[in-house]
Scaffold this active site. Structure first.
Site, PDB file in Angstrom:
ATOM      1  N   ASP A  46      16.120 -67.317 -35.784  1.00 24.39           N
ATOM      2  CA  ASP A  46      15.596 -66.059 -35.949  1.00 24.39           C
ATOM      3  C   ASP A  46      16.775 -65.187 -35.359  1.00 24.39           C
ATOM      4  O   ASP A  46      16.788 -64.036 -35.731  1.00 24.39           O
ATOM      5  CB  ASP A  46      14.313 -65.901 -34.824  1.00 24.39           C
ATOM      6  CG  ASP A  46      13.170 -66.254 -35.660  1.00 24.39           C
ATOM      7  OD1 ASP A  46      13.083 -65.943 -36.977  1.00 24.39           O
ATOM      8  OD2 ASP A  46      12.358 -66.984 -34.989  1.00 24.39           O
ATOM      9  N   GLU A  88      15.758 -64.803 -29.296  1.00 30.82           N
ATOM     10  CA  GLU A  88      15.931 -64.966 -30.629  1.00 30.82           C
ATOM     11  C   GLU A  88      15.964 -63.534 -31.467  1.00 30.82           C
ATOM     12  O   GLU A  88      15.745 -63.369 -32.467  1.00 30.82           O
ATOM     13  CB  GLU A  88      15.092 -66.115 -31.249  1.00 30.82           C
ATOM     14  CG  GLU A  88      13.599 -65.730 -30.639  1.00 30.82           C
ATOM     15  CD  GLU A  88      12.577 -66.729 -31.278  1.00 30.82           C
ATOM     16  OE1 GLU A  88      12.820 -67.671 -32.128  1.00 30.82           O
ATOM     17  OE2 GLU A  88      11.382 -66.710 -30.684  1.00 30.82           O
ATOM     18  N   CYS A 104      17.821 -74.012 -29.016  1.00 25.47           N
ATOM     19  CA  CYS A 104      17.214 -74.994 -29.888  1.00 25.47           C
ATOM     20  C   CYS A 104      16.846 -74.592 -31.248  1.00 25.47           C
ATOM     21  O   CYS A 104      15.881 -75.139 -32.082  1.00 25.47           O
ATOM     22  CB  CYS A 104      15.525 -74.843 -29.222  1.00 25.47           C
ATOM     23  SG  CYS A 104      14.871 -73.364 -29.449  1.00 25.47           S
ATOM     24  N   HIS A 163      10.797 -72.746 -42.300  1.00 21.82           N
ATOM     25  CA  HIS A 163       9.948 -73.665 -41.483  1.00 21.82           C
ATOM     26  C   HIS A 163       9.768 -74.842 -42.263  1.00 21.82           C
ATOM     27  O   HIS A 163       9.186 -76.117 -41.666  1.00 21.82           O
ATOM     28  CB  HIS A 163       8.826 -73.109 -40.859  1.00 21.82           C
ATOM     29  CG  HIS A 163       8.882 -72.315 -39.580  1.00 21.82           C
ATOM     30  ND1 HIS A 163       9.181 -70.882 -39.537  1.00 21.82           N
ATOM     31  CD2 HIS A 163       9.417 -72.774 -38.407  1.00 21.82           C
ATOM     32  CE1 HIS A 163       9.390 -70.406 -38.463  1.00 21.82           C
ATOM     33  NE2 HIS A 163       9.599 -71.438 -37.593  1.00 21.82           N
TER      34      HIS A 163
HETATM   35  C1  PEP Z   1      14.759 -70.203 -33.879  1.00 23.14           C
HETATM   36  O1  PEP Z   1      14.151 -69.056 -34.091  1.00 23.14           O
HETATM   37  O2  PEP Z   1      16.003 -70.720 -33.631  1.00 23.14           O
HETATM   38  C2  PEP Z   1      13.390 -71.139 -33.446  1.00 23.14           C
HETATM   39  C3  PEP Z   1      13.940 -72.380 -32.671  1.00 23.14           C
HETATM   40  O3  PEP Z   1      12.026 -70.886 -33.689  1.00 23.14           O
HETATM   41  P1  PEP Z   1      11.787 -71.119 -34.914  1.00 23.14           P
HETATM   42  O4  PEP Z   1      12.516 -71.800 -35.898  1.00 23.14           O
HETATM   43  O5  PEP Z   1      10.321 -71.676 -34.604  1.00 23.14           O
HETATM   44  O6  PEP Z   1      11.312 -69.722 -35.318  1.00 23.14           O
HETATM   45 MG    MG Z   2      12.205 -68.358 -33.786  1.00 22.16          MG
END
Ligand code: PEP
Ligand code: MG
Length: 586
Positions: free
Chosen positions: A459, A435, A506, A193
């Site tokens: 994920d 995910e 995403c 993140h």
């Molecule tokens: C993902 O896991 O791809 C996602 C978009 O969510 P995050 O990166 O916030 O876990």
């Molecule tokens: Mg995620």
């Protein structure tokens, strides 16, 4: 001159001076033995550090009281100040020095650990809380002994490239982004993140260089190439020239790509897809619109809580959601409910240190076990829904039970709005983030209950390959091109289409130019990414025909290893888009 290489996580080239941010470097204290006749001089160093720390705290005290800080904050400072000069604390340090004959930094650190252990063993919660105070006082002393300036990343007043061991997502949110021109870090990987936020804020960054960060000294001149992963320490004149012209070329190319802003993301043979932006804070919506995003595909709502470091009230959430909806006008905005936990910790709400936070109390699991917090967020969303084109999605769904519980709480939240006479949107589309492998494998079942899917590849890769997405040591395993991941993607997308719902993606893969043709061929309907990547992906979509992409996807599905997939995609891309490797910057 020396070059070190890490993981390129946020594109752009920057030239500037290193600022060694030492908040975590305190773990790396050098340890050496002293002679008996050096005890007096080590003790003198302690007294000097103590006097400087006391003076620093007095200045801080005056500053905080002038700013009208709370009584609680002032009390903490007073208790630290008292501990610093507490005769008992001093006696223990002196005795430990005489007994162990080690350098003062080591003595203070170890004495601090011993004192903390004693408090933690006391079973008295008041005493246990004091353990953090010991850390603070000992760290302040160690900084003085090491002569390290303790500047907060919020208060930087000159342009720097931050060089550090690790930064938390919350550090990135609160740091002074105008002054921080680049980041080099020992830890981290592309889908952590921290990396996602650095991309969002367009700060060139190279992570996972461990253990080479040690090679960089404060104020060294650096070139950070966030596209290739190179960090050049004290470059010579020809290297500087090479990067200055690469920087200029990069900006020129990017400006050309931005001219695609008004054009649709459509292949020459007529397949139209939708390109949206991922955002973490409401202010990013403006940037998303500037890059031509056709909506927000993922608003990571938990960052609202993480920015302030505390629980955010329903009303403030409502205001933030309305802010995004207003900027985006009629365009769709997908807000994900809280995905707190994992590497996004909020001490106020997380009760204990988990052994495996990524497999633990995160996202929908956290929300379902805190119905009041969850329903507060759902009410804020339902109310904001009348102000624009809003969609909700639930993160980390592992199966129908969780989805059903989330829907039940959504109905309760609606009833609460009705009871309070609040205006709300009755029929917001509700999607499921896919995910977790269990969700991917049962995608046909989840599709029955979802208005859309959004695939979180960050994920999905992490959990399919059992490789922590924030750990650079297993970064080589976290391959989105692994045949297992590609097969899961196909299964999710096909299940969505069979039930007549859209399949959005995403995760970071959506903004990776080398994956765009494959994802198009697999049938992804919507790509949501860091706003800055939208022009790159649009260029590829406008230049690749759907039939060719579908043939590519079929070939990829026959590959037996991620290396084979990567090679195939690279060859395919190079033949059609010789200069698509913009991210690599030469
Ligand atoms: C993902 O896991 O791809 C996602 C978009 O969510 P995050 O990166 O916030 O876990
Ligand atoms: Mg995620």
């Amino acid at each position: 001159m020396k070059t070190i290489v890490g993981i390129p996580v946020s594109p752009g080239i920057v030239i500037g001076n290193a600022f060694r941010y030492a908040e975590n470097a305190i773990n790396e204290i050098i340890h050496y033995t002293i002679q008996k006749n050096q005890v007096a001089s080590e003790w003198k160093r302690f007294l000097q550090a103590q006097a400087e720390a006391a003076e620093e705290m007095d200045v801080l005290y005056r500053q905080l009281s002038a700013e009208g800080a709370s009584k609680e904050q002032m009390d903490i400072l007073i208790s630290h100040r008292m501990m610093l000069e507490d005769p008992d604390f001093q006696d223990q340090i002196k005795a430990y020095l005489e007994e162990n004959l080690q350098n003062m930094e080591w003595v203070v650190q170890n004495m601090g650990l011993i004192m903390k252990e004693r408090l933690m063993a006391s079973r008295n919660s008041f005493l246990q809380e004091r353990a953090a105070d010991i850390d603070d006082v000992c760290n302040r002393l160690i900084y003085k002994l090491l002569n390290i300036k303790r500047v907060s990343l919020k208060d930087l007043d000159k342009d720097v490239i931050v060089v550090c061991h690790d930064l938390l997502p919350s550090d990135v949110l609160t740091m002074n982004k105008k002054r921080i021109k680049g980041i080099v870090m020992d830890e981290g990987s592309r889908t952590s993140h921290t990396a996602i936020l650095l991309r969002a804020f367009e700060i060139p960054a190279v992570l996972g260089v461990s253990p080479s960060v040690k090679e960089i000294k404060d104020a060294d001149e650096l070139i950070v190439n966030g596209g290739s992963g190179e960090v050049i320490i004290n470059p010579d004149a020809s290297e500087l020239r090479r990067h200055q012209s690469a920087m200029a070329r990069y900006h020129r190319r990017f400006d050309q790509l931005r001219s695609l802003r008004e054009l649709p993301a459509e292949t020459p043979d007529g397949r139209r897809v939708c390109l949206k932006a991922n955002i973490e804070i409401p202010e990013e919506a403006v940037q998303a619109a500037q890059y031509g995003a056709e909506g927000i595909g993922l608003y990571r709502s938990e960052f609202l809580f993480l920015s302030s470091g505390q629980f955010t009230k329903e009303e403030e959430q409502y205001q933030a959601y309305c802010q995004v909806l207003t900027v985006m006008g009629n365009l769709p905005v997908t807000i994900r409910t809280l995905d707190i936990g994992g590497d996004k910790l909020l001490p106020e709400l997380m009760e204990e240190n988990e052994k495996n936070p990524l497999l633990g109390w995160r996202a929908i699991r956290f929300s379902l076990s805190h119905p009041d917090i969850f329903k507060g967020q759902l009410r804020a969303l339902l109310r904001a829904g009348v102000r624009g084109n809003l969609r909700i999605m639930f993160p980390m769904i592992s199966g129908v039970e969780e989805l059903d519980q989330a829907f039940a709480l959504l109905e309760e939240a609606k009833a609460e709005c009705r009871l309070k006479g609040q205006e709300y949107a009755e029929a917001l589309p509700v999607g499921t983030m896919v995910e977790i492998p269990s969700a991917a494998i049962t995608a046909d079942i989840l599709a029955e209950r979802s208005d859309f899917f959004s695939i979180g590849t960050n994920d999905l890769v992490q959990y399919t390959l059992a490789a922590d997405r924030g750990n650079e040591k297993v970064g080589y395993l976290a391959q989105p091109y692994h045949p297992a991941v590609i097969r899961l993607l196909k299964q999710i997308i096909d299940s969505a289409h069979k039930k007549g719902i859209t399949a959005a993606l995403c995760g970071e893969l959506a903004g990776d130019p080398s994956a765009a043709a494959l994802l198009l061929g697999l049938g992804v309907d919507e790509f949501s990414m860091t706003a800055h990547s939208i022009p790159h992906i649009k260029k590829i979509i406008r230049g690749a025909d759907l039939a060719g992409c579908q043939a590519l996807a079929e070939e990829v599905l026959r590959c037996t290893s991620y290396r084979q997939v990567a090679l195939l995609l690279e060859t395919w891309m190079r033949a059609r888009f010789p200069d698509a490797g913009l991210e690599k910057h030469e």
